[in-house]
Scaffold this active site. Structure first.
Site, PDB file in Angstrom:
ATOM      1  N   LYS A 120       0.704  -1.208   0.090  1.00 53.24           N
ATOM      2  CA  LYS A 120      -0.025  -0.078   0.039  1.00 53.24           C
ATOM      3  C   LYS A 120       0.817   1.310   0.056  1.00 53.24           C
ATOM      4  O   LYS A 120       1.577   1.573   0.949  1.00 53.24           O
ATOM      5  CB  LYS A 120      -0.884  -0.088   1.257  1.00 53.24           C
ATOM      6  N   GLU A 176      10.323   0.300  10.494  1.00 55.89           N
ATOM      7  CA  GLU A 176      11.262   1.417  10.103  1.00 55.89           C
ATOM      8  C   GLU A 176      10.567   2.854  10.423  1.00 55.89           C
ATOM      9  O   GLU A 176       9.667   3.272   9.806  1.00 55.89           O
ATOM     10  CB  GLU A 176      11.715   1.353   8.607  1.00 55.89           C
ATOM     11  N   CYS A 199      12.813  10.509   8.231  1.00 59.06           N
ATOM     12  CA  CYS A 199      13.082   9.854   9.434  1.00 59.06           C
ATOM     13  C   CYS A 199      14.637   9.883  10.133  1.00 59.06           C
ATOM     14  O   CYS A 199      14.513   9.783  11.108  1.00 59.06           O
ATOM     15  CB  CYS A 199      12.499   8.264   9.430  1.00 59.06           C
ATOM     16  N   GLU A 236       9.951  14.331  16.990  1.00 60.26           N
ATOM     17  CA  GLU A 236      10.210  14.534  15.554  1.00 60.26           C
ATOM     18  C   GLU A 236       9.428  15.331  14.935  1.00 60.26           C
ATOM     19  O   GLU A 236       8.060  15.234  15.038  1.00 60.26           O
ATOM     20  CB  GLU A 236      10.072  13.064  14.949  1.00 60.26           C
TER      21      GLU A 236
END
Lengths: 482, 300
Positions: A182, A256, A290, A387
């Protein structure tokens, strides 16, 4: 004398964006049972195209197709033949690279310089590299003939749409698995162009199925009983939810997740090079990475100099039209991301982190955020811990290497870190002490399919790339032998 | 008149010391004839938390030791177990009611397993890491590193080998361990802790709790300072809750599926590498390669 750059626009027409895209299911392009989604060009806020989405029934069909393909041609095929399909795909990506680069820029908002020079060539390289593993699995150190797992369910993010698809699909196929993938809701286009490439490569039907949709489609895929392996790249909260949902299922999982990478500059660093590294560490892909170097740790004695040089360098970054070949910083991917980033910048300002923003002019339309630096942050501030996933750098200082290490490791994350020093033994010592899956010494944001990538701690587990990345797609359980 | 034997008190092994449970709780362990073998410590949540603190404090020294040194220390464990062979055989015979030959075979297999893992410590980097042939002017390498603190639920399939077979790969990788022994076999487990305590294994590297795994494991699975879980000893129906708790801090979980053929593991089979790999992280490091002219002329 006017030294500004003249516009150097890449033609949007090169992408050949279609008015509508469909699911790629069992080798055919078909309408899905979900509501169509609209993909928007982040640089303009205007509709780019319409994309059919999958329903739960489509997920069932895709998993069944992937299982048939696995039981049928794919797991029976020799590794060398499987590898030849991957080589073929790598070549086709290269052949359609200009189209893919423009499409990615239009769908994602990132500069054409990055899609052209990084995203697309690296995607091709991932297929080319992994192609060669298909007939060499016995050399991975996992026994003479490690077996694939079966059907891999893969959910990928919007920050590197084509590249993440390549990172996921190439090792899965090389190991002999089949795939249900996806793409992200806001960036489905290049994955569906990749689907055309797979179809043109005569990949047997069902070996790869690509199902656009939102989180519910991803959830249906990872929780499907017919899926043997799950690989997810995305936020830490969603990763935790997936790990929790998969508890007790025995499905092999690769996560991840997020990061808050430290970029550590020592006084003896080549300061000008370090400044370049800080800039690429946080402004590459608008900071929507990331492994971004989002926490700058500067040794106190050079902090003032580094921050001044950094500001001067950031002032020269060209922010704007992503299709312009001279653009350094493009648009954030979505309204949601824009709101999140600008919201956290406000939080940082309120916390007293000393906000500084580039004086660049931003386009009237689109989700552009000026490069921002917090020059006076402390470790407990939200902008030093969370983050942000945007072009926002938080600056902290340190005095000793021990303090730098302690501050760098003071995070639940552990994905990346950078070290800038001219002293080789210090660079090696820091690399050994940093709790991070990737450490860049005197460089930043380098990636290669031969080099494992992945996190410590809450940045996830399992690796992508290298031999560890191949192990993630093979049955390596020894049945609990003692 | 017959001499009165001096019975041993079986206690926990925490941070290099042998304390009682802070809770003061014990449970009775009987041999197969129903005679009392020992009062074993029934570890509490607080003991588990103390064990995690001890394991964390032992990590820097153990993870920072050279692989050669770790190998030597683990080999010393094999030597010490070999020297305690008779004791352990007697405990296994008494607690399990097996023949001495069978107990001896298990102890021998355990000693050999320790030697096997002692030899792994300085090969992990070669086998699971290496130089990466990246397409650019960089020296890049990937190398395995320990995950950190690992909580192990030892299997009760037999008293010694499952314990040794679970703990040694954790240690070989440079991790430290909090081990919850099989409830049925605390005497063998604590004897193994004595072996560790006399083998130059630094304090805190292995911390052994005896008692009820079902009581203790949930605290370890949800503990924020535990990095990995080995659920081999946990029955399948109890693993789901533990794996779910582990997700809160993205712990690495080793939860081996049931053997395809059923039955007990073949103790003579090579153990493979899954247990080693379960608690190793791969770190990739990149260094630029400077533009130095090899020909002595201009840089290229």
């Amino acid at each position: 004398m006017d030294l500004t750059y003249a516009p150097a626009l890449e033609s949007a027409a090169l992408a050949g964006i279609k008015p509508r895209y469909q699911l790629f299911l069992d080798g055919a392009f078909v309408d899905g049972g979900g509501d169509d989604l609209t993909s928007v060009n982040p640089a303009t806020g205007e509709t780019l195209t319409t994309v059919s989405t999958a329903s739960a029934a489509d997920v069932d069909r895709a998993v069944a197709a992937a299982r048939r393909a696995y039981d049928g041609p794919w797991s029976r095929m020799g590794g060398a033949e499987r590898g030849k399909y991957l080589f073929r795909i790598a070549r086709a990506i290269a052949e359609r690279s200009r189209e893919l680069a423009v499409a990615e820029t239009l769908d994602n908002g990132k500069p054409i310089r990055e899609t052209r020079d990084f995203d697309v060539p690296t995607a091709a390289q991932h297929f080319f590299h992994h192609a060669g593993w298909a007939d060499k699995l016995g050399h991975l150190g996992l026994g003479p003939a490690p077996r694939p797992l079966g059907v891999a369910g893969q959910v990928i993010p919007w920050n590197f749409p084509l590249l993440m698809a390549a990172w996921k699909i190439a090792p899965a196929l090389a190991a002999g698995n089949t795939v249900v993938l996806k793409p992200a809701e806001t960036t489905p286009v290049t994955a569906l162009i990749l689907a055309e490439i797979l179809a043109d490569a005569d990949l047997p039907p069902g070996v790869v199925n690509i199902l656009p949709g939102a989180g519910d489609v991803g959830s249906a895929i990872v929780n499907h009983d017919g899926v043997d392996k799950v690989a997810f790249t995305g936020s830490t909260p969603v990763g935790k939810r997936i790990q929790s949902e998969l508890a007790g299922t025995g499905k092999k999982l690769t996560l991840e997740l997020g990061g808050k990478g430290a970029n550590i500059v020592f006084a003896d660093a080549a300061i000008d090079q370090a400044v370049e590294g800080i800039v690429s560490g946080i402004f590459f892909n608008q900071g929507q990475v990331c492994c971004a170097g989002s926490r700058l740790l500067v040794q106190e004695s050079v902090a003032e100099e580094v921050v001044e040089k950094l500001k001067r360098r950031i002032e020269t970054l060209r922010v704007g039209e992503p299709l312009d070949k001279n653009t350094d910083v493009g648009a954030l991917n979505s309204q949601m991301q824009y709101d999140k980033v600008t919201g956290l910048v406000e939080v940082g300002a309120q916390e007293g982190a000393g906000v500084w923003t580039s004086s660049c002019t931003l386009p009237q339309k689109g989700w552009f955020v000026a490069p921002t630096v917090f020059t006076d942050a402390t470790a407990s501030m939200r902008v030093a811990r969370e983050e942000i996933f945007g072009p926002v750098l938080t600056t902290l200082t340190f005095r000793t290497p021990e303090e730098a290490l302690a501050k760098a490791n003071n995070t639940p994350y552990g994905l990346s870190a950078g070290v800038w020093t001219e002293k080789g033994s210090r660079a090696m010592g820091m690399a050994a002490g940093l709790k991070a899956g990737v450490v860049w010494d005197n460089t930043f944001n380098k990636f290669d399919p031969t080099a494992s990538f992945g996190g410590y701690g809450e940045s996830g587990f399992g690796r992508e790339g290298g031999t560890a990345g191949m192990a993630a797609y093979l049955d390596t359980d020894d049945e609990g032998a003692f | 008149m017959a001499r009165l034997a001096v019975a041993k008190t079986y206690k926990l092994y925490l941070g290099g010391a042998f304390p009682r449970s802070e809770s003061g709780r014990t449970y009775q362990v009987h041999d197969t004839k129903g005679s009392l073998m020992a009062n074993a410590a029934l570890a509490s949540r607080k003991d588990a938390r103390n064990a995690v603190v001890a394991a964390r404090s032992g990590l820097a020294k153990w993870a920072g030791a050279t692989p050669y040194n770790r190998g030597q220390v683990l080999y010393r464990v094999a030597e010490m177990l070999e020297s305690r062979r008779a004791d352990v055989v007697e405990l296994i015979v008494r607690s399990r009611g097996v023949k001495a030959a069978e107990a001896r075979a298990e102890v021998d297999a355990a000693v050999d397993r320790i030697v096997h893992y002692a030899g792994w410590t300085d090969k992990l980097s070669a086998v699971f890491g290496g130089a990466n042939a990246v397409s650019g002017p960089y020296f890049s390498y990937s190398a395995p590193e320990p995950t950190g603190v690992v909580a192990v639920a030892a299997s009760s399939a037999s008293p010694l080998l499952p314990l040794v077979g679970a703990v040694l790969p954790v240690l070989a990788g440079g991790n430290t361990a909090v081990v919850v022994a099989s409830q049925a076999d605390p005497t063998v487990a604590v004897t193994f802790a004595e072996v560790l305590a006399t083998s130059d294994v630094p304090a805190g590297v292995v911390n052994l709790l005896t008692g009820d795994q079902a009581e203790i494991m949930p605290w370890l699975a949800s503990h924020g300072d535990v990095n990995g879980l080995d659920l081999t000893g946990v029955p399948a129906d109890q693993r789901v809750a533990l794996e779910r708790a582990a997700a809160d801090t993205v712990k690495r979980v080793y939860s081996p599926r049931a053997r395809s053929g059923g039955g007990e593991p073949d103790v003579t089979a090579a153990p493979g590498t899954a247990r080693l790999r379960a608690f190793l992280e791969t770190k990739t490091v990149w260094h630029p390669v400077g533009a130095v002219s090899l020909a002595g002329g201009s840089a290229y």
